[in-house]
Design a protein around this motif. Structure first.
Motif, PDB file in Angstrom:
ATOM      1  N   ALA A   1      45.241  36.432  39.238  1.00  0.00           N
ATOM      2  CA  ALA A   1      44.568  35.882  38.148  1.00  0.00           C
ATOM      3  C   ALA A   1      43.220  35.545  38.189  1.00  0.00           C
ATOM      4  CB  ALA A   1      45.216  35.465  37.007  1.00  0.00           C
ATOM      5  N   TRP A   2      41.821  36.610  38.254  1.00  0.00           N
ATOM      6  CA  TRP A   2      40.847  35.778  38.960  1.00  0.00           C
ATOM      7  C   TRP A   2      40.157  34.484  37.974  1.00  0.00           C
ATOM      8  CZ3 TRP A   2      38.882  36.359  43.258  1.00  0.00           C
ATOM      9  CH2 TRP A   2      37.476  36.006  44.052  1.00  0.00           C
ATOM     10  N   PRO A   3      40.370  33.634  38.275  1.00  0.00           N
ATOM     11  CA  PRO A   3      39.819  32.368  37.457  1.00  0.00           C
ATOM     12  C   PRO A   3      38.496  31.601  36.970  1.00  0.00           C
ATOM     13  CG  PRO A   3      39.847  31.567  39.944  1.00  0.00           C
ATOM     14  CD  PRO A   3      40.092  32.478  39.542  1.00  0.00           C
ATOM     15  N   GLU A   4      37.994  32.265  37.997  1.00  0.00           N
ATOM     16  CA  GLU A   4      36.132  32.647  37.663  1.00  0.00           C
ATOM     17  C   GLU A   4      34.991  32.983  36.908  1.00  0.00           C
ATOM     18  OE1 GLU A   4      35.299  30.532  40.268  1.00  0.00           O
ATOM     19  OE2 GLU A   4      36.759  31.197  41.409  1.00  0.00           O
ATOM     20  N   ALA A   5      33.970  32.850  36.564  1.00  0.00           N
ATOM     21  CA  ALA A   5      33.113  32.979  35.895  1.00  0.00           C
ATOM     22  C   ALA A   5      32.683  34.562  35.456  1.00  0.00           C
ATOM     23  CB  ALA A   5      31.878  32.314  35.076  1.00  0.00           C
ATOM     24  N   ALA A   6      32.229  34.820  36.818  1.00  0.00           N
ATOM     25  CA  ALA A   6      32.258  36.372  37.058  1.00  0.00           C
ATOM     26  C   ALA A   6      33.480  37.117  37.855  1.00  0.00           C
ATOM     27  CB  ALA A   6      31.185  36.151  38.721  1.00  0.00           C
ATOM     28  N   PRO A   7      33.248  38.318  37.690  1.00  0.00           N
ATOM     29  CA  PRO A   7      34.733  38.996  38.052  1.00  0.00           C
ATOM     30  C   PRO A   7      34.337  39.240  40.155  1.00  0.00           C
ATOM     31  CG  PRO A   7      33.441  40.264  37.421  1.00  0.00           C
ATOM     32  CD  PRO A   7      32.447  38.827  36.737  1.00  0.00           C
ATOM     33  N   PRO A   8      35.431  39.181  40.088  1.00  0.00           N
ATOM     34  CA  PRO A   8      35.732  39.475  41.978  1.00  0.00           C
ATOM     35  C   PRO A   8      34.989  40.834  42.517  1.00  0.00           C
ATOM     36  CG  PRO A   8      37.400  40.044  40.876  1.00  0.00           C
ATOM     37  CD  PRO A   8      36.738  39.905  39.785  1.00  0.00           C
ATOM     38  N   PRO A   9      34.275  41.325  43.656  1.00  0.00           N
ATOM     39  CA  PRO A   9      33.248  41.848  44.144  1.00  0.00           C
ATOM     40  C   PRO A   9      34.591  42.962  44.173  1.00  0.00           C
ATOM     41  CG  PRO A   9      33.612  40.580  45.828  1.00  0.00           C
ATOM     42  CD  PRO A   9      34.618  39.691  44.071  1.00  0.00           C
ATOM     43  N   LEU A  10      34.762  43.715  43.220  1.00  0.00           N
ATOM     44  CA  LEU A  10      35.740  45.573  42.933  1.00  0.00           C
ATOM     45  C   LEU A  10      34.516  46.517  42.268  1.00  0.00           C
ATOM     46  CD1 LEU A  10      39.328  44.056  42.078  1.00  0.00           C
ATOM     47  CD2 LEU A  10      38.387  44.704  44.494  1.00  0.00           C
ATOM     48  N   ASP A  11      34.881  47.445  43.428  1.00  0.00           N
ATOM     49  CA  ASP A  11      34.169  48.730  42.963  1.00  0.00           C
ATOM     50  C   ASP A  11      35.170  48.863  41.417  1.00  0.00           C
ATOM     51  OD1 ASP A  11      31.729  48.655  44.154  1.00  0.00           O
ATOM     52  OD2 ASP A  11      33.057  49.233  46.062  1.00  0.00           O
ATOM     53  N   GLY A  12      35.087  49.561  39.794  1.00  0.00           N
ATOM     54  CA  GLY A  12      35.518  49.956  39.301  1.00  0.00           C
ATOM     55  C   GLY A  12      35.094  49.525  38.173  1.00  0.00           C
ATOM     56  N   ARG A  13      36.375  49.698  37.147  1.00  0.00           N
ATOM     57  CA  ARG A  13      35.734  49.031  35.506  1.00  0.00           C
ATOM     58  C   ARG A  13      36.858  48.360  35.080  1.00  0.00           C
ATOM     59  NH1 ARG A  13      34.820  54.143  31.843  1.00  0.00           N
ATOM     60  NH2 ARG A  13      35.063  52.253  30.037  1.00  0.00           N
ATOM     61  N   TRP A  14      36.295  47.449  34.229  1.00  0.00           N
ATOM     62  CA  TRP A  14      37.392  46.406  33.195  1.00  0.00           C
ATOM     63  C   TRP A  14      38.194  47.285  32.478  1.00  0.00           C
ATOM     64  CZ3 TRP A  14      39.229  42.242  36.919  1.00  0.00           C
ATOM     65  CH2 TRP A  14      38.669  42.160  37.667  1.00  0.00           C
ATOM     66  N   PHE A  15      38.861  47.217  32.060  1.00  0.00           N
ATOM     67  CA  PHE A  15      39.586  47.014  30.625  1.00  0.00           C
ATOM     68  C   PHE A  15      41.028  46.510  30.679  1.00  0.00           C
ATOM     69  CE2 PHE A  15      38.911  50.812  33.103  1.00  0.00           C
ATOM     70  CZ  PHE A  15      38.022  51.976  31.931  1.00  0.00           C
ATOM     71  N   ALA A  16      40.573  46.196  28.697  1.00  0.00           N
ATOM     72  CA  ALA A  16      42.293  45.177  28.784  1.00  0.00           C
ATOM     73  C   ALA A  16      43.214  45.922  28.402  1.00  0.00           C
ATOM     74  CB  ALA A  16      41.941  45.166  27.083  1.00  0.00           C
ATOM     75  N   LEU A  17      44.443  45.040  29.008  1.00  0.00           N
ATOM     76  CA  LEU A  17      45.567  46.013  29.421  1.00  0.00           C
ATOM     77  C   LEU A  17      46.014  47.459  28.299  1.00  0.00           C
ATOM     78  CD1 LEU A  17      47.854  43.013  31.154  1.00  0.00           C
ATOM     79  CD2 LEU A  17      46.598  45.480  32.548  1.00  0.00           C
ATOM     80  N   PRO A  18      45.748  46.860  26.596  1.00  0.00           N
ATOM     81  CA  PRO A  18      46.105  47.687  26.293  1.00  0.00           C
ATOM     82  C   PRO A  18      45.118  48.919  26.008  1.00  0.00           C
ATOM     83  CG  PRO A  18      45.999  45.728  25.074  1.00  0.00           C
ATOM     84  CD  PRO A  18      45.854  45.004  26.151  1.00  0.00           C
ATOM     85  N   ASP A  19      43.764  48.855  26.344  1.00  0.00           N
ATOM     86  CA  ASP A  19      43.340  49.606  26.155  1.00  0.00           C
ATOM     87  C   ASP A  19      43.519  51.055  27.908  1.00  0.00           C
ATOM     88  OD1 ASP A  19      42.263  49.224  23.777  1.00  0.00           O
ATOM     89  OD2 ASP A  19      40.546  47.922  25.470  1.00  0.00           O
TER      90      ASP A  19
END
Length: 350
Positions: A302-320
């Motif tokens: 679980a990434w705690p920082e304000a900015a997301p980690p440097p990962l290529d890809g898209r972020w989705f809510a788990l249900p989505d």
């Protein structure tokens, strides 16, 4: 030969499978869709997918204009995802042609349609007097002929095609071809099964050469099993603000077009990227493909920082994320993650 044809037609009408959702119409779209789904997939598995697919894409025009992501999402879990991509491309070709080709040769020009599938579509849709030769038909035909040979060899395969076609009368009616084609599938699926064939209930027992010689258990000759190579991959379930990062794979290749978790050669790479963020190792498991076995080791953080980690890809809510086109192993991991989150919330509220 005509006696065998008539025996199978009569047997199917009394003992074969009827009432399956795709048997209710000769619409070539529905026939084609069912035949593609049934490739290397059990009937019981296909029924739900078939009905959901038709609800979303009721005709070939609707399928042709749909985003490929939507097609893959509905196919998720059915496996052999090239079928879904080919289905989408074929729908676009059919619309461009103004309708389905009415000959087996024309149908074979569509992506993902081989000779046996083309013949099945032509027989069910228009009553074309053509044989099919799927795995079930190969098995009962090889026993009926007492053919002691490697069925994967090209000359043997061609011999089976010739024998299969010789059983079909050129003047068979549409109704007869529907019953006969279904009987060919049902005989191998319900009676002439791989192990312990049910010869006492088989309509072809009296003319079956393997049964006469007591060879039904030995034929067809089993394939030589090769040791499957193994690969290993570590997957990162990286959560940030209750979202998970997914990457869409290239259209060509393994899991083409599907959404997957970022993957690494080992959990050491993931640990280096996550830094001080602790990793939780989820249970590892093996996923078996046709030609290899994949050892999957998921890691959760679980990434705690304000900015997301440097990962290529898209972020989705788990249900989505769970509504996307996902390979079955990825869906399994995300479902487990969602359940863990829910358990954590319940514990916190308590």
């Amino acid at each position: 030969m005509s006696a065998v044809f008539q025996q199978l037609v009569a047997w199917q009408r009394q003992h074969g499978r009827r009432g399956l959702p795709w048997q209710q119409s000769a619409d070539p779209y529905r026939v084609w869709l069912s035949e593609i789904m049934l490739q290397q997939t059990q009937v019981a598995t296909v029924i739900g997918y078939y009905e959901r697919f038709l609800a979303a894409f009721p005709d070939v025009e609707a399928l042709a204009v749909a985003p490929v992501d939507a097609v893959l999402a509905l196919w998720s879990g059915l496996g052999y995802y090239a079928r879904a991509r080919n289905l989408h491309r074929a729908a676009q070709q059919v619309v461009a042609l103004g309708g389905f080709p009415r000959t087996p040769e024309g149908l074979q020009a569509l992506p993902g349609v081989g000779p046996s599938t083309a013949h099945a579509i032509a027989a069910f849709s228009w009553g074309a007097p053509v044989a099919i030769l799927d795995g079930n038909v190969k098995r009962w035909l090889a026993r009926w002929l007492a053919l002691d040979a490697d069925l994967s060899q090209k000359p043997v395969h061609e011999q089976l095609w010739q024998q299969a076609q010789a059983l079909v009368p050129a003047d068979a009616s549409h109704a007869e071809m529907v019953a006969y084609t279904q009987a060919c599938m049902d005989l191998g699926n319900l009676r002439c099964i791989r192990r312990q064939p049910r010869c006492d209930d088989c309509p072809l027992q009296s003319s079956c050469a393997a049964h006469a010689q007591g060879l039904q258990q030995q034929l067809p000759r089993p394939k030589v099993r090769k040791t499957q190579p193994e690969r290993a991959v570590a997957l990162w379930v990286c959560l940030w603000r209750d979202q998970v990062c997914l990457q869409q794979r290239p259209m060509q290749g393994l899991w083409g077009g599907l959404w997957c978790l970022p993957e690494y050669a080992g959990d050491g790479e993931i640990a280096a990227l996550s830094g001080a963020v602790p990793l939780q190792h989820l249970p590892a498991f093996t996923h078996v493909f046709t030609h290899f076995r994949l050892q999957i080791s998921p890691c959760l953080s679980a990434w705690p920082e304000a900015a997301p980690p440097p990962l290529d890809g898209r972020w989705f809510a788990l249900p989505d994320a769970l509504q996307l086109g996902l390979p079955q192993p990825i869906r399994k991991i995300l479902q487990a993650t969602a359940a863990m989150q829910q358990d954590f919330r319940l514990q916190s509220e308590a």
